[in-house]
Write an enzyme that holds these catalytic residues in place. Structure first.
Site, PDB file in Angstrom:
ATOM      1  N   LYS A  23      18.704   4.708  13.563  1.00  0.00           N
ATOM      2  CA  LYS A  23      19.841   4.093  13.084  1.00  0.00           C
ATOM      3  C   LYS A  23      19.696   2.908  12.198  1.00  0.00           C
ATOM      4  CE  LYS A  23      22.268   6.069  17.301  1.00  0.00           C
ATOM      5  NZ  LYS A  23      22.842   5.702  18.499  1.00  0.00           N
ATOM      6  N   GLN A  75      23.695   1.312  22.658  1.00  0.00           N
ATOM      7  CA  GLN A  75      22.940   2.473  22.836  1.00  0.00           C
ATOM      8  C   GLN A  75      22.810   2.925  24.209  1.00  0.00           C
ATOM      9  OE1 GLN A  75      21.699   4.416  20.412  1.00  0.00           O
ATOM     10  NE2 GLN A  75      20.938   5.986  21.780  1.00  0.00           N
ATOM     11  N   ASP A  92      30.843   3.912  17.915  1.00  0.00           N
ATOM     12  CA  ASP A  92      30.758   5.155  18.636  1.00  0.00           C
ATOM     13  C   ASP A  92      31.628   6.149  19.074  1.00  0.00           C
ATOM     14  OD1 ASP A  92      27.697   5.621  18.720  1.00  0.00           O
ATOM     15  OD2 ASP A  92      27.741   4.376  20.150  1.00  0.00           O
TER      16      ASP A  92
HETATM   17  N1  GUN Z   1      23.000   7.922  23.359  1.00  0.00           N
HETATM   18  C1  GUN Z   1      23.140   9.461  23.116  1.00  0.00           C
HETATM   19  N2  GUN Z   1      23.751   9.560  22.299  1.00  0.00           N
HETATM   20  C2  GUN Z   1      24.340   8.381  21.887  1.00  0.00           C
HETATM   21  C3  GUN Z   1      25.245   8.040  20.547  1.00  0.00           C
HETATM   22  O1  GUN Z   1      25.556   8.709  20.064  1.00  0.00           O
HETATM   23  N3  GUN Z   1      25.484   6.605  20.764  1.00  0.00           N
HETATM   24  C4  GUN Z   1      25.056   5.926  21.609  1.00  0.00           C
HETATM   25  N4  GUN Z   1      25.321   4.347  21.497  1.00  0.00           N
HETATM   26  N5  GUN Z   1      24.164   6.029  22.602  1.00  0.00           N
HETATM   27  C5  GUN Z   1      23.970   7.545  22.774  1.00  0.00           C
END
Ligand code: GUN
Length: 291
Positions: free
Chosen positions: A52, A96, A119
């Site tokens: 990311k 995350q 998100d």
């Molecule tokens: N863990 C698994 N998928 C995601 C996501 O799309 N965003 C975040 N922040 N954590 C995750």
């Protein structure tokens, strides 16, 4: 059978996000800023967060790394998120998941102001999604719909069967596909671990979205000939022939299902890159960019 190339569709979206990020920077004198919060060192989370932050750099989005030890308390995590929420130089906040055991994930998500919720996991964002109001849509569901649309598959009028009811994928993608508007208007069936005779449902799907988190969830006998199959699974299976010691597989038995489907997403290179591309789009949107 056509293999849907998520990498190339994601690259186009990232280019669009980069142009929009540059427009934001030109208009207000600072690039969109995305705080990326990682608590602990879960290996999969570290690799997602790295990917990311690399995507941010490529798109001209200012990533603001926030690293916290695995032993951080609930209060420490909440105050870090609140501080980012109050910081005007931070446009978007990503925490995350999963968070370490013992941390109340929902409380942390609620501490993110909805206008910075890139998100789309905040209850306000998910509520807006369900009732059809503007707001942030979670990245993987948004990526699935965008990947279908840009591959020439409009879900409108189709029967979409979703396997998996997670808050991150299954539930929001079902809501997104069923709602009015572009990429929506599908008839949606949501299946999960308590669905008896799963096969009876999956075989009815024009579009089958599999987000169960378990390899081998869908085999050839579960797919209607000519269906479009979207595999959201990302599973690490041990593989001594790989340098890393594992390989990634989806939830669908790709080799068996590919000949039956009209189109199918691979793992890796299908939905995964789309998730990150949509995060870039959401980060630009959080900064008021033209997307
Ligand atoms: N863990 C698994 N998928 C995601 C996501 O799309 N965003 C975040 N922040 N954590 C995750």
């Amino acid at each position: 059978m056509k293999i849907i190339d998520g990498k190339s569709v994601a690259a186009s979206i990232r280019e669009e996000a980069a142009r929009a990020a540059a427009a934001v920077a030109a208009a207000r004198g600072s690039a969109p800023g995305l705080a990326v919060v990682l608590v602990g060192e879960n290996p999969a989370s570290v690799s997602y967060v790295t990917a990311k932050e690399r995507a941010c750099a490529e798109c001209g989005i200012r990533s603001i790394p926030v690293r916290m030890p695995a032993e951080s308390s609930q209060e420490e995590i909440l105050s870090a998120v609140r501080r980012l929420g109050a910081d005007p130089s931070v446009d978007g906040i990503l925490v995350q998941l999963p968070l370490p055991r013992g941390i109340d994930e929902q409380a942390v998500i609620r501490a993110i102001p909805p206008e910075k919720d890139v998100d789309g996991f905040h209850p306000v964002s998910l509520g807006n999604l369900v009732i059809g109001l503007p707001g942030f849509v979670p990245c993987t569901p948004a990526g699935i719909v965008e990947l279908l649309m840009r591959s020439g598959v409009d879900p409108a009028g189709k029967h979409v069967v979703v396997v998996g009811r997670s808050n991150i994928v299954g539930k929001p993608v079902a809501a997104l596909l069923a709602r009015k508007g572009r990429g929506g208007n599908a008839t949606v069936t949501l299946c999960h671990t308590a669905t008896p005779d799963l096969c009876a449902f999956t075989r009815q799907a024009d579009i089958l979205v599999v987000a169960a988190g378990r390899p081998g969830t869908v085999g050839a006998g579960m797919v209607k000939p000519g269906a479009v199959v979207v595999d959201v699974g990302v599973n690490r299976v041990p593989d001594a022939t790989k340098k890393r010691g594992y390989r990634l597989v989806g939830d669908v038995d790709f080799d068996a299902v590919a000949p039956v489907a009209s189109m199918i997403t691979p793992v890796p290179g299908g939905v995964g890159p789309m998730t990150i591309a949509m995060l870039m789009a959401n980060a630009v949107k959080a900064a008021g960019g033209p997307l």
